[in-house]
Design a protein around this motif. Structure first.
Motif, PDB file in Angstrom:
ATOM      1  N   TRP A 373       0.658  35.743 -27.653  1.00  0.00           N
ATOM      2  CA  TRP A 373       1.751  34.965 -27.117  1.00  0.00           C
ATOM      3  C   TRP A 373       2.292  33.704 -27.977  1.00  0.00           C
ATOM      4  CZ3 TRP A 373      -0.035  31.290 -22.114  1.00  0.00           C
ATOM      5  CH2 TRP A 373       1.378  30.911 -21.712  1.00  0.00           C
ATOM      6  N   GLN A 374       1.375  33.085 -28.633  1.00  0.00           N
ATOM      7  CA  GLN A 374       1.740  31.842 -29.476  1.00  0.00           C
ATOM      8  C   GLN A 374       1.881  32.312 -30.985  1.00  0.00           C
ATOM      9  OE1 GLN A 374       2.588  28.823 -27.983  1.00  0.00           O
ATOM     10  NE2 GLN A 374       2.312  29.950 -26.030  1.00  0.00           N
ATOM     11  N   GLY A 375       1.511  33.497 -31.273  1.00  0.00           N
ATOM     12  CA  GLY A 375       1.785  33.641 -32.423  1.00  0.00           C
ATOM     13  C   GLY A 375       0.910  33.040 -33.535  1.00  0.00           C
ATOM     14  N   ILE A 376      -0.207  32.457 -33.105  1.00  0.00           N
ATOM     15  CA  ILE A 376      -1.238  31.678 -33.980  1.00  0.00           C
ATOM     16  C   ILE A 376      -2.711  32.497 -33.494  1.00  0.00           C
ATOM     17  CG2 ILE A 376      -2.245  29.455 -34.485  1.00  0.00           C
ATOM     18  CD1 ILE A 376       0.038  28.430 -32.871  1.00  0.00           C
ATOM     19  N   PRO A 377      -3.118  33.116 -34.626  1.00  0.00           N
ATOM     20  CA  PRO A 377      -4.475  33.806 -34.315  1.00  0.00           C
ATOM     21  C   PRO A 377      -5.771  32.924 -34.419  1.00  0.00           C
ATOM     22  CG  PRO A 377      -3.245  34.986 -36.233  1.00  0.00           C
ATOM     23  CD  PRO A 377      -2.514  33.668 -35.590  1.00  0.00           C
ATOM     24  N   GLU A 378      -5.442  31.796 -34.819  1.00  0.00           N
ATOM     25  CA  GLU A 378      -6.696  30.858 -35.032  1.00  0.00           C
ATOM     26  C   GLU A 378      -6.910  30.044 -33.508  1.00  0.00           C
ATOM     27  OE1 GLU A 378      -4.279  30.958 -37.152  1.00  0.00           O
ATOM     28  OE2 GLU A 378      -4.875  30.830 -39.176  1.00  0.00           O
ATOM     29  N   LEU A 379      -5.653  30.095 -32.900  1.00  0.00           N
ATOM     30  CA  LEU A 379      -5.682  29.496 -31.544  1.00  0.00           C
ATOM     31  C   LEU A 379      -6.437  30.238 -30.557  1.00  0.00           C
ATOM     32  CD1 LEU A 379      -5.039  27.098 -29.506  1.00  0.00           C
ATOM     33  CD2 LEU A 379      -2.766  28.160 -29.321  1.00  0.00           C
ATOM     34  N   GLY A 380      -6.036  31.779 -30.719  1.00  0.00           N
ATOM     35  CA  GLY A 380      -6.587  32.566 -29.975  1.00  0.00           C
ATOM     36  C   GLY A 380      -8.155  32.617 -30.193  1.00  0.00           C
ATOM     37  N   ILE A 381      -8.586  32.542 -31.408  1.00  0.00           N
ATOM     38  CA  ILE A 381      -9.873  32.411 -31.679  1.00  0.00           C
ATOM     39  C   ILE A 381     -10.758  31.101 -30.899  1.00  0.00           C
ATOM     40  CG2 ILE A 381     -11.621  32.311 -33.537  1.00  0.00           C
ATOM     41  CD1 ILE A 381     -10.027  33.717 -35.484  1.00  0.00           C
ATOM     42  N   ALA A 382     -10.015  30.078 -31.321  1.00  0.00           N
ATOM     43  CA  ALA A 382     -10.427  28.902 -30.537  1.00  0.00           C
ATOM     44  C   ALA A 382     -10.518  28.899 -28.746  1.00  0.00           C
ATOM     45  CB  ALA A 382      -9.891  27.721 -31.041  1.00  0.00           C
ATOM     46  N   VAL A 383      -9.640  29.448 -28.443  1.00  0.00           N
ATOM     47  CA  VAL A 383      -9.598  29.652 -27.000  1.00  0.00           C
ATOM     48  C   VAL A 383     -10.612  30.758 -26.413  1.00  0.00           C
ATOM     49  CG1 VAL A 383      -8.179  30.645 -24.920  1.00  0.00           C
ATOM     50  CG2 VAL A 383      -7.087  29.090 -26.643  1.00  0.00           C
ATOM     51  N   GLY A 384     -10.647  31.827 -27.228  1.00  0.00           N
ATOM     52  CA  GLY A 384     -11.868  32.816 -26.808  1.00  0.00           C
ATOM     53  C   GLY A 384     -13.080  32.167 -26.867  1.00  0.00           C
ATOM     54  N   LEU A 385     -13.599  31.510 -28.054  1.00  0.00           N
ATOM     55  CA  LEU A 385     -14.918  30.892 -28.210  1.00  0.00           C
ATOM     56  C   LEU A 385     -15.114  29.862 -27.446  1.00  0.00           C
ATOM     57  CD1 LEU A 385     -15.111  30.784 -32.081  1.00  0.00           C
ATOM     58  CD2 LEU A 385     -16.531  32.418 -30.465  1.00  0.00           C
ATOM     59  N   ALA A 386     -14.047  29.171 -26.979  1.00  0.00           N
ATOM     60  CA  ALA A 386     -14.324  28.086 -25.956  1.00  0.00           C
ATOM     61  C   ALA A 386     -14.578  28.561 -24.661  1.00  0.00           C
ATOM     62  CB  ALA A 386     -13.005  26.975 -26.100  1.00  0.00           C
ATOM     63  N   LEU A 387     -13.783  29.627 -24.215  1.00  0.00           N
ATOM     64  CA  LEU A 387     -14.001  30.194 -22.874  1.00  0.00           C
ATOM     65  C   LEU A 387     -15.558  30.840 -22.788  1.00  0.00           C
ATOM     66  CD1 LEU A 387     -10.826  31.903 -22.039  1.00  0.00           C
ATOM     67  CD2 LEU A 387     -11.887  30.530 -20.659  1.00  0.00           C
ATOM     68  N   ALA A 388     -16.044  31.455 -23.730  1.00  0.00           N
ATOM     69  CA  ALA A 388     -17.204  32.213 -24.002  1.00  0.00           C
ATOM     70  C   ALA A 388     -18.331  30.955 -23.689  1.00  0.00           C
ATOM     71  CB  ALA A 388     -17.523  32.884 -25.210  1.00  0.00           C
ATOM     72  N   ILE A 389     -18.105  30.015 -24.609  1.00  0.00           N
ATOM     73  CA  ILE A 389     -19.298  29.006 -24.565  1.00  0.00           C
ATOM     74  C   ILE A 389     -19.240  28.322 -23.372  1.00  0.00           C
ATOM     75  CG2 ILE A 389     -20.183  26.804 -25.765  1.00  0.00           C
ATOM     76  CD1 ILE A 389     -19.061  28.001 -28.154  1.00  0.00           C
ATOM     77  N   THR A 390     -18.089  27.898 -22.730  1.00  0.00           N
ATOM     78  CA  THR A 390     -17.948  27.282 -21.532  1.00  0.00           C
ATOM     79  C   THR A 390     -18.430  27.855 -20.279  1.00  0.00           C
ATOM     80  OG1 THR A 390     -16.013  25.865 -22.357  1.00  0.00           O
ATOM     81  CG2 THR A 390     -16.349  25.871 -20.105  1.00  0.00           C
ATOM     82  N   MET A 391     -18.143  29.332 -20.080  1.00  0.00           N
ATOM     83  CA  MET A 391     -18.341  30.161 -18.974  1.00  0.00           C
ATOM     84  C   MET A 391     -19.790  30.286 -19.098  1.00  0.00           C
ATOM     85  SD  MET A 391     -15.322  32.778 -18.593  1.00  0.00           S
ATOM     86  CE  MET A 391     -16.271  33.486 -17.188  1.00  0.00           C
ATOM     87  N   THR A 392     -20.592  30.463 -20.302  1.00  0.00           N
ATOM     88  CA  THR A 392     -22.180  30.437 -20.529  1.00  0.00           C
ATOM     89  C   THR A 392     -22.814  29.324 -19.884  1.00  0.00           C
ATOM     90  OG1 THR A 392     -21.706  31.922 -22.327  1.00  0.00           O
ATOM     91  CG2 THR A 392     -24.033  31.045 -21.942  1.00  0.00           C
ATOM     92  N   LEU A 393     -22.383  27.854 -20.382  1.00  0.00           N
ATOM     93  CA  LEU A 393     -22.998  26.702 -19.889  1.00  0.00           C
ATOM     94  C   LEU A 393     -22.508  26.635 -18.512  1.00  0.00           C
ATOM     95  CD1 LEU A 393     -23.956  24.127 -20.904  1.00  0.00           C
ATOM     96  CD2 LEU A 393     -21.720  23.231 -21.049  1.00  0.00           C
ATOM     97  N   ALA A 394     -21.650  26.791 -17.909  1.00  0.00           N
ATOM     98  CA  ALA A 394     -21.208  26.932 -16.408  1.00  0.00           C
ATOM     99  C   ALA A 394     -22.086  27.575 -15.716  1.00  0.00           C
ATOM    100  CB  ALA A 394     -19.772  26.963 -16.246  1.00  0.00           C
ATOM    101  N   THR A 395     -22.378  28.778 -16.041  1.00  0.00           N
ATOM    102  CA  THR A 395     -23.289  29.606 -15.303  1.00  0.00           C
ATOM    103  C   THR A 395     -24.785  29.198 -15.164  1.00  0.00           C
ATOM    104  OG1 THR A 395     -23.578  31.114 -17.087  1.00  0.00           O
ATOM    105  CG2 THR A 395     -21.898  31.741 -15.356  1.00  0.00           C
ATOM    106  N   ALA A 396     -25.133  28.776 -16.352  1.00  0.00           N
ATOM    107  CA  ALA A 396     -26.560  28.235 -16.609  1.00  0.00           C
ATOM    108  C   ALA A 396     -26.715  26.861 -15.835  1.00  0.00           C
ATOM    109  CB  ALA A 396     -26.747  27.937 -17.993  1.00  0.00           C
ATOM    110  N   LEU A 397     -25.596  26.051 -15.715  1.00  0.00           N
ATOM    111  CA  LEU A 397     -25.482  24.822 -15.036  1.00  0.00           C
ATOM    112  C   LEU A 397     -25.464  25.124 -13.535  1.00  0.00           C
ATOM    113  CD1 LEU A 397     -23.076  22.374 -16.955  1.00  0.00           C
ATOM    114  CD2 LEU A 397     -25.471  22.102 -16.712  1.00  0.00           C
ATOM    115  N   GLY A 398     -24.791  26.117 -12.968  1.00  0.00           N
ATOM    116  CA  GLY A 398     -24.641  26.562 -11.708  1.00  0.00           C
ATOM    117  C   GLY A 398     -25.986  26.944 -11.282  1.00  0.00           C
ATOM    118  N   PHE A 399     -27.110  27.477 -11.818  1.00  0.00           N
ATOM    119  CA  PHE A 399     -28.271  27.596 -11.523  1.00  0.00           C
ATOM    120  C   PHE A 399     -29.361  26.409 -11.703  1.00  0.00           C
ATOM    121  CE2 PHE A 399     -30.155  32.126 -10.479  1.00  0.00           C
ATOM    122  CZ  PHE A 399     -29.206  32.497  -9.944  1.00  0.00           C
ATOM    123  N   PHE A 400     -29.137  25.872 -12.931  1.00  0.00           N
ATOM    124  CA  PHE A 400     -30.041  24.875 -13.207  1.00  0.00           C
ATOM    125  C   PHE A 400     -29.993  23.217 -12.218  1.00  0.00           C
ATOM    126  CE2 PHE A 400     -31.038  20.725 -15.464  1.00  0.00           C
ATOM    127  CZ  PHE A 400     -32.543  20.914 -15.601  1.00  0.00           C
TER     128      PHE A 400
END
Length: 444
Positions: A373-400
């Motif tokens: 969409w944005q033509g910036i591969p590095e932005l895609g990497i940052a978005v993908g990693l941020a989502l993976a880490i944030t969702m993992t943290l959120a699910t752990a917090l959802g239980f803890f």
């Protein structure tokens, strides 16, 4: 009711079936219940009151005058009366018992003298007891005279003068017998019975397995002191099954606590609701301001690369949804006994892994979309990693977080999501901007 047309309402209620009234009462507010109840005939009011759970009964009693409360308690069957009195404060119970007639007081004191959750505690003393020398005709006449005051007339117990149990007979057998035949000639001498100290669950199981309508309760001298009916048995089985579920999960007191909290949050005063909910909403507000501070700290990145701002809502929303899912699953699993708090780390580990797997999948898909969409591969990497880490943290917090609140005795229903949202928003933004800085630093 909205039009205050009490005459029409009274007519409608008088024509309604008891089961309809019972269903309606459960849907009304406390004030509406009191209005409806006062318009019922005495007999119908008592029938409805007996079928309500003790929590609703207590609510209704609180809206009555003292004389009306005493009248209602007096009219209840002994076992229903004791069940309600067990739930009331000790001072109130003592006062109500003192207001009963000598005979009612004696019946109530008898049942309350037995251990809780035993046959003696839940039995009723309103049963049909006849002598073996009666003829079938005499027995039927006796039942006609006294039937109104008995819990059930379908099972008849035969005793001697000292109330020792000698036999049992069904009403069907009695009606079909010759009028002149004596009860001792048609009664069943082998009687299935329980002792006063028999556990209530065992009694209920016996009634259920043998398809009996009632079960006699005898003392140590085999004297008939009461009976337990099938409707009481069904209530006991439901209650015991629920308790077993909580016991297995180590949550014996959770049912009562959660019920009280839910009652307070749904039907409590505005001030009571504020006390529970407002502190957590203030935490969320402060968290939102801190999230703003994080965004301000990376203002240069936003100004240099406008596309960075496009994916902030995605990261925050996906993290929030994942966390809410987890906290909801934890709450339901805890209540139903599917989560064993003694093995919490195992449950937390599995949920975190589930969050990681979902985060990686969503992150890869979103990262590819962002890159194209944005033509910036590095932005895609940052978005993908941020989502993976944030969702993992959120699910752990959802239980803890709900688990921690539960252990601290704090209402998890009101507090879990605001705390999860606050932590997730701040950490999610921080993770995203740090990754953007790392991968897109050459553009800043």
């Amino acid at each position: 009711m909205e039009n205050r047309d009490t005459e029409s309402l009274k007519k409608l209620l008088s024509e309604a079936e008891t089961i309809e009234l019972f269903d309606v009462m459960r849907e009304l507010s406390s004030e509406e219940q009191a209005i409806v109840y006062r318009l019922l005939s005495k007999d119908k009011a008592l029938l409805v009151f007996e079928q309500l759970d003790t929590q609703l009964q207590q609510k209704l009693l609180s809206s009555f005058t003292e004389d009306k409360v005493i009248e209602m308690i007096s009219e209840l069957a002994p076992d229903d009366r004791v069940r309600l009195l067990d739930e009331l404060p000790a001072k109130v119970t003592k006062k109500l018992i003192a207001s009963l007639s000598p005979e009612e007081r004696k019946e109530t004191a008898l049942l309350m003298g037995y251990e809780e959750e035993t046959a003696g505690r839940i039995m009723t003393t309103e049963y049909v007891r006849l002598k073996r020398s009666y003829t079938a005709s005499e027995a039927l006449e006796n039942i006609r005279i006294h039937a109104q005051d008995k819990e059930t007339i379908y099972t008849i117990y035969i005793t001697d003068d000292s109330r020792k149990l000698e036999g049992v007979l069904s009403l069907r057998e009695l009606v079909m017998a010759s009028p002149e035949i004596k009860l001792e000639d048609i009664m069943h001498k082998k009687v299935i019975k329980v002792a006063t100290d028999t556990d209530q669950e065992e009694v209920a199981r016996t009634l259920q397995e043998l398809d009996l309508l009632a079960l006699p309760v005898v003392d140590k001298e085999n004297r008939l002191v009461g009976i337990i009916t099938i409707d009481d048995a069904m209530d006991i089985l439901e209650e015991e099954t629920t308790e077993d579920i909580f016991d297995k999960a180590g949550l014996a007191d959770l049912n009562r606590k959660e019920s009280d909290r839910s009652e307070r949050l749904v039907n409590g005063s505005v001030l009571q609701i504020w006390k529970v909910r407002l502190p957590f909403l203030i935490i969320t507000m402060l968290g939102g301001l801190m999230a703003g501070v994080v965004i301000e700290s990376f203002e240069e990145a936003l100004e240099a690369i406008a596309a960075v701002a496009i994916f902030i809502p995605v990261i925050m929303d996906m993290g929030g949804n994942a966390g809410t899912q987890s906290s909801t699953i934890f709450a339901r699993g805890l209540i139903l006994g599917h989560i064993n708090t003694k093995k919490f780390l195992k449950h937390l580990g599995k949920e975190t892994f589930v969050g990681l797997s979902m985060g990686v999948l969503v992150g890869v898909v979103t990262g590819i979309i962002a890159s194209v969409w944005q033509g910036i591969p590095e932005l895609g990497i940052a978005v993908g990693l941020a989502l993976a880490i944030t969702m993992t943290l959120a699910t752990a917090l959802g239980f803890f977080i709900p688990y921690a609140l539960f252990k601290l005795g704090i209402d998890q229903a009101a507090g879990a999501d605001p705390i999860i949202t606050t932590i997730k928003d701040i950490s999610g933004l921080l993770i995203y901007f740090v990754l953007v800085t790392q991968f897109l630093g050459y553009l800043l």
